[in-house]
Scaffold this motif. Structure first.
Motif, PDB file in Angstrom:
ATOM      1  N   LEU A  30       1.051   0.036  -2.259  1.00 14.39           N
ATOM      2  CA  LEU A  30       2.430   0.520  -2.187  1.00 14.39           C
ATOM      3  C   LEU A  30       2.583   1.616  -1.138  1.00 14.39           C
ATOM      4  O   LEU A  30       3.599   1.689  -0.444  1.00 14.39           O
ATOM      5  N   PHE A  31       1.556   2.474  -1.008  1.00 15.62           N
ATOM      6  CA  PHE A  31       1.619   3.537   0.002  1.00 15.62           C
ATOM      7  C   PHE A  31       1.533   2.965   1.415  1.00 15.62           C
ATOM      8  O   PHE A  31       2.160   3.468   2.349  1.00 15.62           O
ATOM      9  N   VAL A  32       0.731   1.902   1.569  1.00 15.45           N
ATOM     10  CA  VAL A  32       0.532   1.326   2.907  1.00 15.45           C
ATOM     11  C   VAL A  32       1.675   0.382   3.281  1.00 15.45           C
ATOM     12  O   VAL A  32       1.958   0.177   4.459  1.00 15.45           O
ATOM     13  N   ALA A  33       2.357  -0.161   2.287  1.00 14.82           N
ATOM     14  CA  ALA A  33       3.362  -1.199   2.538  1.00 14.82           C
ATOM     15  C   ALA A  33       4.429  -0.788   3.552  1.00 14.82           C
ATOM     16  O   ALA A  33       4.745  -1.584   4.454  1.00 14.82           O
ATOM     17  N   PRO A  34       5.041   0.412   3.488  1.00 12.30           N
ATOM     18  CA  PRO A  34       6.086   0.748   4.483  1.00 12.30           C
ATOM     19  C   PRO A  34       5.573   0.689   5.924  1.00 12.30           C
ATOM     20  O   PRO A  34       6.272   0.175   6.806  1.00 12.30           O
ATOM     21  N   ALA A  35       4.340   1.193   6.137  1.00 13.94           N
ATOM     22  CA  ALA A  35       3.798   1.173   7.506  1.00 13.94           C
ATOM     23  C   ALA A  35       3.532  -0.264   7.960  1.00 13.94           C
ATOM     24  O   ALA A  35       3.793  -0.623   9.121  1.00 13.94           O
ATOM     25  N   TYR A  73       5.302  -2.134  11.067  1.00 12.63           N
ATOM     26  CA  TYR A  73       4.490  -2.709  12.148  1.00 12.63           C
ATOM     27  C   TYR A  73       4.830  -4.183  12.362  1.00 12.63           C
ATOM     28  O   TYR A  73       4.916  -4.659  13.496  1.00 12.63           O
ATOM     29  N   LEU A  74       5.052  -4.904  11.243  1.00 12.36           N
ATOM     30  CA  LEU A  74       5.415  -6.316  11.358  1.00 12.36           C
ATOM     31  C   LEU A  74       6.752  -6.479  12.074  1.00 12.36           C
ATOM     32  O   LEU A  74       6.910  -7.348  12.937  1.00 12.36           O
ATOM     33  N   ILE A  75       7.714  -5.606  11.743  1.00  9.62           N
ATOM     34  CA  ILE A  75       9.063  -5.738  12.304  1.00  9.62           C
ATOM     35  C   ILE A  75       9.087  -5.409  13.793  1.00  9.62           C
ATOM     36  O   ILE A  75       9.726  -6.101  14.588  1.00  9.62           O
ATOM     37  N   VAL A  76       8.382  -4.336  14.183  1.00  6.50           N
ATOM     38  CA  VAL A  76       8.507  -3.875  15.578  1.00  6.50           C
ATOM     39  C   VAL A  76       7.418  -4.445  16.486  1.00  6.50           C
ATOM     40  O   VAL A  76       7.539  -4.331  17.708  1.00  6.50           O
ATOM     41  N   THR A  77       6.358  -5.043  15.937  1.00  8.50           N
ATOM     42  CA  THR A  77       5.275  -5.522  16.798  1.00  8.50           C
ATOM     43  C   THR A  77       4.960  -7.002  16.589  1.00  8.50           C
ATOM     44  O   THR A  77       5.063  -7.805  17.526  1.00  8.50           O
TER      45      THR A  77
END
Length: 298
Positions: free
Chosen positions: A19-24, A28-32
């Motif tokens: 859950l802590f890693v999910a936002p990053a 990353y998926l959206i912008v890269t």
């Protein structure tokens, strides 16, 4: 009840890291990752944002690049630019860092002076340098006149345009390299130098036998990141020369921009982007393979 609480606690404990890693990861998926996949899909088509139907070409855009003299010319210009800028930034940054680490007076002031170009917006710096290079009243023209050379339109002469852009790039890039080398220099224990001085080592021997070997990780980092940023140069070229004169400063990224937003050939531009990605990847791997052997981060 206690069993249910233990299960809930175990689930929370196991899921918390994700859950802590999910936002990053999502960011990353959206912008890269997603734009990269869409770009590759675009490179397989004759893609025009105006038309509704995109024509499937397969690897046609990539094959066309191998027979395109403009692509090879821009790739050659990019490599020439990187070959001129990277060594100058590396050596210049290292020399400035060594000087500022040697007990020089007013070190904080000099650090600020050398770092100012890094925080100066590229557009502002480019406009200032256009004035400096002005063939009639620019400071650079005045300086070369004092040594007996005639005035020249530095940015509009095919013989000098690339060198003029390189000078601006080196001016703006030394500050960041200086910070990296300065941090690495301050991490070297002073006991190494004290022991060597007791053995009679002079300044050059200290630099060659202690400083340089212990700076290898920083040198490798600066070398790889500088090559990557140099091969991706765009705003400086766009503002100073616009790729001219006669394509003398037309680098790959400028060519990509021109094909996409000038000719509306987004598929060809996307294919060129992936070709540049491959070139950067190969150069970075070669640097890591041949220069990273003795580098340790312990």
């Amino acid at each position: 009840m206690q069993e249910a609480s233990r299960i809930l606690y175990r689930v929370q404990r196991q899921s918390a890291p994700y859950l802590f890693v999910a936002p990053a990861v999502i960011f990353y998926l959206i912008v890269t990752v997603i734009p990269m996949v869409m770009g590759f899909w675009m490179s397989l088509h004759r893609w025009n944002i105006i038309g509704r139907r995109q024509i499937w070409l397969g690897l046609g855009n990539y094959v066309a690049l191998f027979h395109d003299p403009s692509f090879w010319r821009s790739l050659y210009n990019s490599l020439v630019y990187a070959a001129g800028v990277v060594p100058a930034e590396l050596v210049g940054g290292l020399l400035v860092a060594v000087l500022l680490n040697s007990g020089l007076r007013l070190r904080t002031f000099y650090r600020l002076i050398y770092y100012l170009p890094v925080i100066t917006p590229v557009a502002v710096a480019a406009v200032i340098w256009r004035w400096i290079y002005d063939p009639y009243y620019g400071i650079f023209t005045w300086a070369v006149r004092t040594v007996g050379l005639g005035p020249r339109d530095w940015l509009n002469d095919t013989r000098t345009a690339m060198t003029a852009v390189m000078i601006v790039a080196v001016w703006g890039g030394i500050g960041f390299r200086m910070v990296v080398f300065l941090a690495a220099l301050q991490g070297i224990p002073s006991t190494f130098y004290e022991a060597a001085r007791i053995d009679g080592a002079d300044t050059w021997q200290l630099f060659r036998a202690i400083t340089l070997p212990l700076l290898k990780p920083a040198v490798l980092f600066v070398l790889i990141t500088s090559f990557i940023s140099s091969l991706q140069v765009f705003p400086l070229i766009n503002i100073l020369t616009g790729g001219g004169p006669l394509d003398a400063t037309r680098v790959v990224v400028y060519d990509i921009f021109d094909r996409a937003f000038g000719d509306m050939r987004f598929g060809a531009a996307a294919a060129m982007s992936f070709m540049l990605f491959a070139v950067i990847m190969i150069i970075s791997l070669l640097q890591w393979r041949f220069l990273g052997r003795d580098v340790t981060y312990e």
